[in-house]
Motif scaffolding. Sequence first.
Motif, PDB file in Angstrom:
ATOM      1  N   GLU A   5       0.805  -1.229   0.000  1.00 35.17           N
ATOM      2  CA  GLU A   5       0.000   0.000   0.000  1.00 35.17           C
ATOM      3  C   GLU A   5       0.839   1.280   0.000  1.00 35.17           C
ATOM      4  O   GLU A   5       0.308   2.381  -0.105  1.00 35.17           O
ATOM      5  N   ALA A   6       2.135   1.188   0.094  1.00 34.75           N
ATOM      6  CA  ALA A   6       2.999   2.357   0.246  1.00 34.75           C
ATOM      7  C   ALA A   6       2.886   3.331  -0.934  1.00 34.75           C
ATOM      8  O   ALA A   6       2.843   4.542  -0.733  1.00 34.75           O
ATOM      9  N   LYS A   7       2.844   2.816  -2.137  1.00 32.57           N
ATOM     10  CA  LYS A   7       2.770   3.711  -3.298  1.00 32.57           C
ATOM     11  C   LYS A   7       1.474   4.511  -3.303  1.00 32.57           C
ATOM     12  O   LYS A   7       1.474   5.710  -3.592  1.00 32.57           O
ATOM     13  N   GLU A   8       0.372   3.865  -2.955  1.00 32.24           N
ATOM     14  CA  GLU A   8      -0.915   4.565  -2.915  1.00 32.24           C
ATOM     15  C   GLU A   8      -0.915   5.624  -1.816  1.00 32.24           C
ATOM     16  O   GLU A   8      -1.438   6.730  -2.000  1.00 32.24           O
ATOM     17  N   ILE A   9      -0.330   5.310  -0.672  1.00 33.77           N
ATOM     18  CA  ILE A   9      -0.256   6.278   0.430  1.00 33.77           C
ATOM     19  C   ILE A   9       0.558   7.493   0.013  1.00 33.77           C
ATOM     20  O   ILE A   9       0.147   8.639   0.244  1.00 33.77           O
TER      21      ILE A   9
END
Length: 97
Positions: A5-9
């Motif tokens: 989920e890091a890229k979306e965050i």
Amino acid sequence: MSRPEAKEIQLDLILDYRTNVDRYPDFQAYFRKYQPALLAVWGKNDPAFLPAGAKAYKRHIPSAQIHFLDTGHFAPETHADEIRDLIQQFLAPFSAY
């Protein structure tokens, strides 16, 4: 950035920056009214957050502590010890509470 989920965050955070400018008058009014303690440690060579951004805090919070380090955007990666020391010095007067 390796978490799924890091890229979306990060993308959400970047897209949210554009709403900050509209809120500046609210932030500035809060600063003038409440005069919060403020420490800004800034990379003087940061291409995204220019030194003028740090200096602007002083217009509303004259007691703000502003420090410019000889670094860029990723100051914690290159100047962690110096930043730690500045944070400790800044928080020291509050430790009595």
